[in-house]
Write an enzyme that holds these catalytic residues in place. Structure first.
Site, PDB file in Angstrom:
ATOM      1  N   LYS A   1      24.067   2.191  17.347  1.00  0.00           N
ATOM      2  CA  LYS A   1      22.611   2.146  17.549  1.00  0.00           C
ATOM      3  C   LYS A   1      21.959   3.214  16.673  1.00  0.00           C
ATOM      4  O   LYS A   1      22.035   4.400  16.976  1.00  0.00           O
ATOM      5  CB  LYS A   1      22.350   2.410  19.046  1.00  0.00           C
TER       6      LYS A   1
ATOM      7  N   GLU B   1      28.211   1.388  21.828  1.00  0.00           N
ATOM      8  CA  GLU B   1      27.223   0.706  20.971  1.00  0.00           C
ATOM      9  C   GLU B   1      26.912   1.478  19.687  1.00  0.00           C
ATOM     10  O   GLU B   1      26.768   2.700  19.706  1.00  0.00           O
ATOM     11  CB  GLU B   1      25.932   0.533  21.769  1.00  0.00           C
TER      12      GLU B   1
ATOM     13  N   LYS C   1      24.709  -7.570  19.507  1.00  0.00           N
ATOM     14  CA  LYS C   1      23.618  -7.171  20.402  1.00  0.00           C
ATOM     15  C   LYS C   1      22.308  -7.490  19.701  1.00  0.00           C
ATOM     16  O   LYS C   1      21.884  -6.807  18.785  1.00  0.00           O
ATOM     17  CB  LYS C   1      23.754  -5.671  20.679  1.00  0.00           C
TER      18      LYS C   1
ATOM     19  N   GLU D   1      22.151 -10.511  30.615  1.00  0.00           N
ATOM     20  CA  GLU D   1      21.476  -9.264  31.021  1.00  0.00           C
ATOM     21  C   GLU D   1      20.317  -9.533  31.968  1.00  0.00           C
ATOM     22  O   GLU D   1      19.475 -10.385  31.704  1.00  0.00           O
ATOM     23  CB  GLU D   1      20.962  -8.553  29.771  1.00  0.00           C
TER      24      GLU D   1
ATOM     25  N   GLU E   1      24.000  -1.059  32.087  1.00  0.00           N
ATOM     26  CA  GLU E   1      23.618  -0.831  30.688  1.00  0.00           C
ATOM     27  C   GLU E   1      22.458   0.164  30.602  1.00  0.00           C
ATOM     28  O   GLU E   1      21.510   0.085  31.391  1.00  0.00           O
ATOM     29  CB  GLU E   1      23.123  -2.134  30.046  1.00  0.00           C
ATOM     30  N   SER E   2      22.530   1.027  29.635  1.00  0.00           N
ATOM     31  CA  SER E   2      21.444   1.957  29.259  1.00  0.00           C
ATOM     32  C   SER E   2      21.359   3.186  30.160  1.00  0.00           C
ATOM     33  O   SER E   2      21.539   3.104  31.379  1.00  0.00           O
ATOM     34  CB  SER E   2      20.065   1.286  29.273  1.00  0.00           C
TER      35      SER E   2
ATOM     36  N   ASN F   1      20.331  -4.039  32.968  1.00  0.00           N
ATOM     37  CA  ASN F   1      19.770  -3.048  32.059  1.00  0.00           C
ATOM     38  C   ASN F   1      18.886  -2.095  32.868  1.00  0.00           C
ATOM     39  O   ASN F   1      17.917  -2.525  33.491  1.00  0.00           O
ATOM     40  CB  ASN F   1      18.981  -3.716  30.922  1.00  0.00           C
TER      41      ASN F   1
HETATM   42  O1  LIG Z   1      16.796   1.062  23.610  1.00  0.00           O
HETATM   43  C1  LIG Z   1      15.614   0.656  23.617  1.00  0.00           C
HETATM   44  O2  LIG Z   1      14.638   1.395  23.400  1.00  0.00           O
HETATM   45  C2  LIG Z   1      15.298  -0.786  23.883  1.00  0.00           C
HETATM   46  C3  LIG Z   1      13.981  -1.189  23.892  1.00  0.00           C
HETATM   47  C4  LIG Z   1      13.659  -2.507  24.091  1.00  0.00           C
HETATM   48  C5  LIG Z   1      14.657  -3.449  24.290  1.00  0.00           C
HETATM   49  C6  LIG Z   1      15.992  -3.055  24.284  1.00  0.00           C
HETATM   50  C7  LIG Z   1      16.314  -1.733  24.082  1.00  0.00           C
HETATM   51  N1  LIG Z   1      17.621  -1.313  24.029  1.00  0.00           N
HETATM   52  C8  LIG Z   1      18.732  -2.206  23.954  1.00  0.00           C
HETATM   53  C9  LIG Z   1      19.800  -1.836  24.880  1.00  0.00           C
HETATM   54  O3  LIG Z   1      20.104  -2.621  25.740  1.00  0.00           O
HETATM   55  C10 LIG Z   1      20.461  -0.499  24.725  1.00  0.00           C
HETATM   56  O4  LIG Z   1      20.641  -0.254  23.375  1.00  0.00           O
HETATM   57  C11 LIG Z   1      21.823  -0.376  25.389  1.00  0.00           C
HETATM   58  O5  LIG Z   1      21.809  -0.765  26.705  1.00  0.00           O
HETATM   59  C12 LIG Z   1      22.278   1.100  25.309  1.00  0.00           C
HETATM   60  O6  LIG Z   1      21.301   1.938  25.895  1.00  0.00           O
HETATM   61  P1  LIG Z   1      21.371   3.527  25.740  1.00  0.00           P
HETATM   62  O7  LIG Z   1      22.742   3.973  26.142  1.00  0.00           O
HETATM   63  O8  LIG Z   1      20.327   4.065  26.672  1.00  0.00           O
HETATM   64  O9  LIG Z   1      21.098   3.852  24.326  1.00  0.00           O
END
Ligand SMILES: O=C(O)c1ccccc1NCC(=O)[C@H](O)[C@H](O)COP(=O)(O)O
Length: 263
Positions: free
Chosen positions: A53, A51, A113, A162, A215-216, A183
């Site tokens: 970001k 991603e 996204k 998601e 995810e995340s 997520n």
């Molecule tokens: O990333 C956030 O803080 C967030 C807050 C509120 C809604 C969505 C959010 N993130 C979007 C995503 O789904 C993430 O960018 C994506 O899954 C990647 O996550 P990461 O690897 O932890 O940066």
């Protein structure tokens, strides 16, 4: 009010603006991209959806000055299966221009996204070159979820649906979603817990027709092994790749063997 509520109220305003310029919108896309579903289904190793970001509500600035095209090229060369571009500007400092610029350079499946609540946003994603859109179950009622899912699918897109828990998984399955992501981030508290993936996986109908993504909050090989063991065939990773000193090494370390869950 949760952060998701705040984001959605901004999206409603954005949609109003987009609809005022609706005559500009077409569903034309320039380039046919490989199917995300097939790329994930057939792979022997855990795949990485990498991603772009710049910032987020939970972490603030991550990489504000990042060049999305350079970053996407690094991701592609490192073996990512798909590039995700955060296009929201208010909360994530992204844009549709980022997506369009990345679309011109990479040939991989490309995920827009954003927080999609209306067809006009799907049209914009197609126009910018996306081949995948995200639908967040928590952001949509069942009727709208189904309508947008059908609209995107009929437009030739893959759809990443998601969910955050088993209840939302049931809603995703009710619309016959093929690509489902859990997520790990709680959108109210921002707490990240990979146990979410494990909990949802227990109820996930692993079969040839569906793929399961985590995810995340994926930072290292140990995290990758944990979600692969739960049955994930891919991870969606933003922050840790944006901060990585070696994107290549980071992506390679996440490509652990997939664990067969099919019986
Ligand atoms: O990333 C956030 O803080 C967030 C807050 C509120 C809604 C969505 C959010 N993130 C979007 C995503 O789904 C993430 O960018 C994506 O899954 C990647 O996550 P990461 O690897 O932890 O940066």
């Amino acid at each position: 009010m949760t952060i998701l509520d705040e984001i959605l109220s901004v999206k409603r305003l954005e949609v109003k603006q987009l609809l005022m310029n609706e005559q500009d919108v077409s569903r034309e896309t320039i380039l046919k991209r490989p199917s995300l579903f097939n790329a994930l289904k057939d792979a022997k190793k855990l795949q990485v959806i990498a991603e772009i970001k710049r910032a987020s509500p939970s972490k603030g600035l991550i990489a504000e000055g990042a060049n999305p095209v350079a970053q996407a090229n690094l991701y592609e060369k490192a073996g990512a299966a798909c590039i995700s571009v955060l296009t929201d500007s208010t909360f994530f400092k992204g844009s549709m221009n980022d997506l369009a610029a990345v679309a011109e350079t990479v040939r991989l499946p490309l995920l827009c996204k954003d927080f999609i609540i209306h067809e006009v946003q799907i049209d914009r994603a197609i126009q910018a070159g996306a081949s995948v859109v995200l639908l967040i179950v928590a952001a949509l009622d069942d009727v709208t979820l189904q309508r947008l899912h059908r609209y995107a699918t009929e437009g030739g897109l893959d759809v990443l649906v998601e969910v955050h828990d088993v209840q939302e998984l049931q809603r995703a399955l009710a619309i016959d979603a093929k690509i489902i992501g859990v997520n790990n981030r709680d959108l109210r508290t921002f707490e990240v817990d990979l146990a979410r993936t494990e909990e949802v996986a227990k109820q996930f109908p692993f079969d040839e027709d569906r793929v399961f993504i985590s995810e995340s909050g994926i930072f290292n090989e140990e995290d990758a092994r944990r979600v692969a063991t739960a049955g994930a065939c891919a991870v969606l990773v933003g922050e840790s790749l944006m901060r990585s000193a070696s994107v290549h090494a980071s992506i390679q370390s996440l490509q652990v063997p997939k664990v067969g869950v099919l019986s």
